[in-house]
Design a protein around this motif. Structure first.
Motif, short mmCIF file in Angstrom:
data_model
loop_
_atom_site.label_atom_id
_atom_site.label_comp_id
_atom_site.label_asym_id
_atom_site.label_seq_id
_atom_site.Cartn_x
_atom_site.Cartn_y
_atom_site.Cartn_z
N VAL A 228 0.84 -1.20 0.00
CA VAL A 228 0.00 0.00 0.00
C VAL A 228 0.87 1.25 0.00
CG1 VAL A 228 -1.85 1.23 1.21
CG2 VAL A 228 -1.78 -1.28 1.26
N ILE A 229 1.75 1.37 0.99
CA ILE A 229 2.63 2.52 1.14
C ILE A 229 3.91 2.09 1.85
CG2 ILE A 229 0.94 4.41 1.12
CD1 ILE A 229 0.86 4.23 4.19
N HIS A 230 4.89 2.98 1.87
CA HIS A 230 6.12 2.85 2.65
C HIS A 230 7.01 1.69 2.23
CE1 HIS A 230 3.83 5.03 6.15
NE2 HIS A 230 4.07 5.84 5.11
N GLY A 231 6.89 1.27 0.97
CA GLY A 231 7.78 0.22 0.48
C GLY A 231 9.22 0.71 0.45
N ILE A 232 10.13 -0.11 0.96
CA ILE A 232 11.55 0.25 1.02
C ILE A 232 12.23 -0.11 -0.31
CG2 ILE A 232 13.75 -0.22 2.16
CD1 ILE A 232 12.19 -0.78 4.72
N PRO A 233 12.89 0.84 -0.97
CA PRO A 233 13.60 0.52 -2.22
C PRO A 233 14.62 -0.60 -2.00
CG PRO A 233 13.46 2.89 -1.90
CD PRO A 233 13.00 2.27 -0.62
N SER A 234 14.72 -1.48 -3.00
CA SER A 234 15.58 -2.66 -2.85
C SER A 234 16.01 -3.13 -4.24
CB SER A 234 14.82 -3.78 -2.14
OG SER A 234 13.79 -4.29 -2.98
N ASN A 235 16.62 -4.30 -4.27
CA ASN A 235 17.01 -4.91 -5.54
C ASN A 235 15.87 -5.69 -6.19
OD1 ASN A 235 19.73 -3.98 -5.62
ND2 ASN A 235 20.28 -5.51 -4.08
N GLN A 236 14.65 -5.48 -5.73
CA GLN A 236 13.49 -6.11 -6.35
C GLN A 236 13.38 -5.67 -7.80
OE1 GLN A 236 9.74 -5.15 -4.50
NE2 GLN A 236 8.54 -6.40 -5.91
N VAL A 237 13.30 -6.62 -8.70
CA VAL A 237 13.21 -6.32 -10.13
C VAL A 237 11.74 -6.25 -10.54
CG1 VAL A 237 13.82 -7.09 -12.45
CG2 VAL A 237 15.41 -7.49 -10.56
N LEU A 238 11.36 -5.16 -11.17
CA LEU A 238 9.98 -5.00 -11.61
C LEU A 238 9.70 -5.93 -12.79
CD1 LEU A 238 9.61 -1.12 -11.42
CD2 LEU A 238 8.94 -2.84 -9.73
N LYS A 239 8.45 -6.44 -12.82
CA LYS A 239 8.03 -7.38 -13.86
C LYS A 239 6.84 -6.82 -14.63
CE LYS A 239 7.02 -10.70 -11.06
NZ LYS A 239 7.15 -9.90 -9.80
N GLU A 240 6.69 -7.30 -15.84
CA GLU A 240 5.53 -6.95 -16.65
C GLU A 240 4.25 -7.25 -15.87
OE1 GLU A 240 3.95 -5.79 -20.56
OE2 GLU A 240 6.04 -6.02 -19.97
N GLY A 241 3.35 -6.28 -15.81
CA GLY A 241 2.08 -6.47 -15.12
C GLY A 241 2.05 -5.95 -13.69
N ASP A 242 3.22 -5.59 -13.14
CA ASP A 242 3.25 -5.01 -11.80
C ASP A 242 2.61 -3.62 -11.83
OD1 ASP A 242 4.64 -7.13 -10.66
OD2 ASP A 242 6.60 -6.18 -10.84
N ILE A 243 2.11 -3.19 -10.67
CA ILE A 243 1.76 -1.78 -10.51
C ILE A 243 2.65 -1.23 -9.39
CG2 ILE A 243 -0.56 -2.10 -11.39
CD1 ILE A 243 -1.61 -1.73 -8.54
N VAL A 244 3.14 -0.01 -9.60
CA VAL A 244 4.21 0.52 -8.74
C VAL A 244 3.81 1.90 -8.22
CG1 VAL A 244 6.66 1.07 -8.62
CG2 VAL A 244 5.87 -0.72 -10.19
N SER A 245 3.64 2.00 -6.91
CA SER A 245 3.30 3.27 -6.28
C SER A 245 4.58 3.96 -5.81
CB SER A 245 2.37 3.06 -5.10
OG SER A 245 1.15 2.47 -5.51
N VAL A 246 4.76 5.20 -6.22
CA VAL A 246 5.94 5.98 -5.84
C VAL A 246 5.49 7.22 -5.08
CG1 VAL A 246 8.02 7.15 -6.63
CG2 VAL A 246 7.17 5.16 -7.89
N ASP A 247 5.96 7.35 -3.85
CA ASP A 247 5.64 8.48 -2.99
C ASP A 247 6.93 9.24 -2.72
OD1 ASP A 247 4.52 10.23 -1.16
OD2 ASP A 247 3.88 8.69 0.26
N VAL A 248 6.94 10.55 -3.05
CA VAL A 248 8.17 11.33 -2.91
C VAL A 248 7.90 12.64 -2.18
CG1 VAL A 248 9.29 10.35 -4.94
CG2 VAL A 248 7.87 12.38 -5.18
N GLY A 249 8.94 13.16 -1.56
CA GLY A 249 8.87 14.46 -0.91
C GLY A 249 10.20 15.17 -1.08
#
Length: 259
Positions: free
Chosen positions: A81-102
């Motif tokens: 939902v929120i507060h995902g920690i950036p990592s070496n997770q590789v994005l895949k086709e079909g993922d949805i990616v929420s980016v929260d910045v300040g």
């Protein structure tokens, strides 16, 4: 106590908001299969710092016993939902990616978020992203002088539920300014006609968090990452806004800043 911003304060918030919105746009352009969330975070941090600003989330204090947030952006994938920690997770086709910045500059914070499709996504995922963003704009119809905070909240909830999704209850929007989180809280649910009355000079971060399934969530062992309790997808959309005597002003706009 709710802070009403002066014209000088508002100029500062526009500057912070422009940088923040540009960082969000940069992150969105990077969302594609094969990219890691850490690569996106690194680019976001470099961009914000290159503008002379400080990433608002980097080293943000965690709850007792939890490390300070290690990234410049919160990057949450699929059922996060929120507060995902950036990592070496590789994005895949079909993922949805929420980016929260300040971004913090000149004494003020900007805060915004969006959910981006990674390649081709399912029709349901695309609908979730679209409904989440539109629910923000439904709320903006009531982000006007004389209405109350819960009028925004009710409009968001009504639109989301009419489209078959649910709004997260445990996390809410908030005032934003010299501090990243200020009064008042801005829930994404509730009955209209309650809470503080909106007045010119109020600056709010309105941020619908919408789940494909049930609204309940769970916090992971890292103390930060929030997931849907039922494993369904989640999307997030946010802007920092200014209440005026007329239409609300979106402070987190890219404007003429190059990304």
């Amino acid at each position: 106590m709710i802070s009403l911003k002066s014209p000088r304060d508002i100029e500062g918030m526009r500057r912070a908001g422009q940088i923040t919105a540009a960082a969000r746009a940069l992150a969105g352009k990077m969302v594609r299969p094969g990219v890691t969330t850490l690569e996106i975070d690194t680019a976001v941090r470099k961009f914000i710092e290159g503008q002379g600003a400080i990433p608002s989330f980097l080293h943000f204090p965690g709850p007792p016993g939890v490390q300070d947030f290690p990234g410049a952006a919160c990057i949450s994938v699929n059922d996060e939902v929120i507060h995902g920690i950036p990592s070496n997770q590789v994005l895949k086709e079909g993922d949805i990616v929420s980016v929260d910045v300040g971004a913090y500059i000149g004494g003020f914070h900007g805060d915004c978020a969006a959910t981006f499709p990674c390649g081709k996504v399912s029709d349901e995922a695309a609908k979730l992203i679209a409904v989440t963003e539109q629910s923000f704009w439904e709320g903006m119809k009531f982000a006007r002088f004389g209405y109350r905070v819960s009028d925004i909240s009710h409009a968001v909830q009504k639109y989301v539920e009419e489209n078959g999704f649910s709004v997260v209850r445990d996390y809410v929007g908030h005032g934003v300014g010299a501090n990243l989180h200020e009064a008042p809280e801005v829930p994404n649910y509730g009955k209209p006609g309650h809470g503080p009355r909106l007045a010119p000079g109020m600056t709010l971060a309105v941020e619908p968090m919408v789940n494909q399934g049930d609204w309940r969530i769970k916090v992971m062992r890292d103390g930060w990452t929030v997931r849907t309790a039922d494993g369904s997808l989640s999307a997030h959309y946010e802007n920092s806004i200014l209440i005026t005597k007329g239409e609300p002003e979106i402070l987190t706009q890219v404007g003429d800043l190059r990304v």
